[in-house]
Design a protein around this motif. Structure first.
Motif, short mmCIF file in Angstrom:
data_model
loop_
_atom_site.label_atom_id
_atom_site.label_comp_id
_atom_site.label_asym_id
_atom_site.label_seq_id
_atom_site.Cartn_x
_atom_site.Cartn_y
_atom_site.Cartn_z
N TYR A 102 0.80 -1.22 0.00
CA TYR A 102 0.00 0.00 0.00
C TYR A 102 0.84 1.27 0.00
CZ TYR A 102 -3.74 -3.26 1.18
OH TYR A 102 -4.64 -4.30 1.17
N LEU A 103 2.13 1.15 0.13
CA LEU A 103 2.99 2.33 0.21
C LEU A 103 3.19 3.02 -1.14
CD1 LEU A 103 5.73 1.07 2.72
CD2 LEU A 103 3.74 2.52 3.19
N THR A 104 2.70 2.39 -2.21
CA THR A 104 2.81 3.01 -3.54
C THR A 104 1.55 3.79 -3.92
OG1 THR A 104 2.03 0.96 -4.56
CG2 THR A 104 4.42 1.25 -4.37
N SER A 105 0.55 3.79 -3.05
CA SER A 105 -0.68 4.55 -3.31
C SER A 105 -0.34 6.02 -3.52
CB SER A 105 -1.65 4.41 -2.14
OG SER A 105 -2.55 5.49 -2.07
N SER A 106 -0.97 6.66 -4.49
CA SER A 106 -0.72 8.08 -4.77
C SER A 106 -0.98 8.93 -3.54
CB SER A 106 -1.62 8.56 -5.91
OG SER A 106 -2.99 8.43 -5.57
N GLN A 107 -1.97 8.54 -2.74
CA GLN A 107 -2.33 9.34 -1.58
C GLN A 107 -1.37 9.13 -0.41
OE1 GLN A 107 -4.87 11.72 -2.03
NE2 GLN A 107 -4.35 10.91 -4.05
N VAL A 108 -0.83 7.94 -0.28
CA VAL A 108 0.19 7.69 0.74
C VAL A 108 1.47 8.44 0.38
CG1 VAL A 108 1.68 5.94 1.80
CG2 VAL A 108 -0.76 5.48 1.45
N GLU A 115 -6.00 3.65 -10.18
CA GLU A 115 -6.71 3.52 -8.91
C GLU A 115 -8.19 3.83 -9.07
OE1 GLU A 115 -4.65 5.46 -5.52
OE2 GLU A 115 -3.09 5.91 -6.97
N ILE A 116 -8.60 4.32 -10.23
CA ILE A 116 -9.98 4.75 -10.44
C ILE A 116 -10.70 3.93 -11.50
CG2 ILE A 116 -11.43 6.70 -11.17
CD1 ILE A 116 -9.14 8.56 -10.19
N LEU A 117 -10.05 3.73 -12.65
CA LEU A 117 -10.70 3.11 -13.80
C LEU A 117 -10.50 1.60 -13.77
CD1 LEU A 117 -12.18 3.37 -16.55
CD2 LEU A 117 -9.93 3.72 -17.61
N HIS A 118 -11.63 0.88 -13.78
CA HIS A 118 -11.59 -0.59 -13.76
C HIS A 118 -12.55 -1.13 -14.83
CE1 HIS A 118 -9.51 -0.28 -9.89
NE2 HIS A 118 -10.43 0.62 -9.57
N PHE A 119 -12.10 -2.12 -15.58
CA PHE A 119 -12.91 -2.73 -16.63
C PHE A 119 -13.47 -4.06 -16.13
CE2 PHE A 119 -10.04 0.10 -18.86
CZ PHE A 119 -10.90 0.75 -19.76
N ILE A 120 -14.76 -4.28 -16.33
CA ILE A 120 -15.39 -5.52 -15.90
C ILE A 120 -15.74 -6.35 -17.14
CG2 ILE A 120 -17.41 -6.52 -14.75
CD1 ILE A 120 -17.55 -3.99 -13.03
#
Length: 339
Positions: free
Chosen positions: A102-108, A333-338
């Motif tokens: 989780y340390l690579t999250s843009s917000q972290v 982190e936002i766009l996901h394809f189903i």
């Protein structure tokens, strides 16, 4: 069913049956509304960060909440050293406790940068923070985020509002402004702003949004007190827009939260329109409880059917002012394809 209904009407008489049917419909709708709001409450209680912060998403939301408060503090012209100690301690504890993935999250990463800037400013001014922010803490954070970014941007009013941009660049150029000159925006200009804002879509074109402009100093002071999140930035604010949505325009149980959707759509259009006309704005949230909601309605003499959606301080920015970076998430982190 039709036969049963007909029998019911013949047995009681049309007048009595119609009366009882009206009460049945009323109580059934009230029952459905209650069931759905209880469901909403259960979902919020179970999955929000209100009660437990026991998942990665909840921890990340808490990190964002606290780093953004630190970020905003850097906007002040004169910094109060050793500010926000509880927030610093919470952020350090949360980040050090995160699993490596989780340390690579843009917000972290941007939270780490905010903390590093906090440490560096204190070191530069020979202010000791070692009792809550050690050298080892700084080294740990800088190792996570080795790519330094400016978390506060110095802005020049003439360059902040640019004309002739394509929409992508225009949307990217909009930032929340908190440093105003005190100059009033004219009614004529606000009329042009609303002309653009009202192009936002709404369910079945019901257009529930209303905008109130507050300029009275006493009422402004009360709005700031009730909103509670603008401390330190209110001196130059001479106008506030209050965005509301009218509940009267909605009719089904399924539409119980539609006012927030339509209100949010209108708000974004409103912010773009303000930016287009060189007006600074800062959408200040109105995530308040019942007593505050009642109080602001009484203060502004709003229709009981209206719900305040957002408080938006507006004005002409100072010649030179600062805005936060407010780092956005990566698309991954936002766009996901189903499939």
């Amino acid at each position: 069913m039709k036969t049963l209904k007909g029998y019911f009407y013949r047995f009681l008489g049309k007048k009595s049956a119609t009366y009882l049917n009206g009460w049945y419909t009323f109580f059934n709708k009230w029952r459905l509304l209650s069931v759905n709001y209880v469901y909403d409450a259960k979902m919020y209680h179970s999955h929000s960060s209100m009660v437990k912060k026991n998942t990665w998403k909840k921890k990340e939301a808490t990190i964002i909440l606290h780093y953004h408060a630190i970020e905003k503090a850097f906007l002040h012209s004169s910094l109060r050293f050793r500010f926000g100690i509880p927030r610093i301690q919470i952020l350090l504890s949360l980040i050090k406790d995160l699993e490596k993935e989780y340390l690579t999250s843009s917000q972290v990463l941007i939270a780490c940068e905010c903390l590093c800037k906090y440490y560096e400013i204190h070191q530069k001014n020979n202010i000791d923070v070692s009792d809550y922010f050690s050298d080892d803490d700084y080294g740990f954070l800088r190792n996570i985020n080795q790519k330094e970014e400016e978390i506060v941007h110095e802005q020049v009013r003439e360059l902040f509002f640019k004309k002739g941009l394509d929409f992508k660049d225009f949307a990217s150029s909009r930032r929340s402004v908190r440093n105003f000159s005190g100059e009033l925006v004219s009614p004529e200009t606000l009329d042009k702003v609303v002309e653009i804002a009202k192009t936002s879509p709404s369910v079945c074109n019901r257009q529930p949004a209303k905008v109130y402009c507050i300029q009275n100093k006493e009422k402004l002071a009360e709005v700031f007190r009730l909103q509670g999140g603008l401390q330190g930035f209110t001196d130059g604010i001479s106008q506030v827009l209050i965005l509301t949505c009218d509940r009267s325009t909605f009719y089904s149980v399924g539409e119980r939260n539609q006012l927030f959707i339509d209100g949010g759509l209108f708000l974004m259009n409103l912010l773009y329109a303000l930016h287009y006309y060189n007006i600074g704005a800062c959408p200040a949230h109105w995530a308040k409880e019942k007593h505050d909601d009642i109080e602001i309605k009484q203060l502004l003499d709003l229709d009981p059917a209206e719900k305040v959606i957002c408080v938006v301080p507006i004005g002409i920015p100072k010649e030179n002012f600062k805005t936060t970076l407010s780092k956005r998430r990566a698309n991954t982190e936002i766009l996901h394809f189903i499939n």
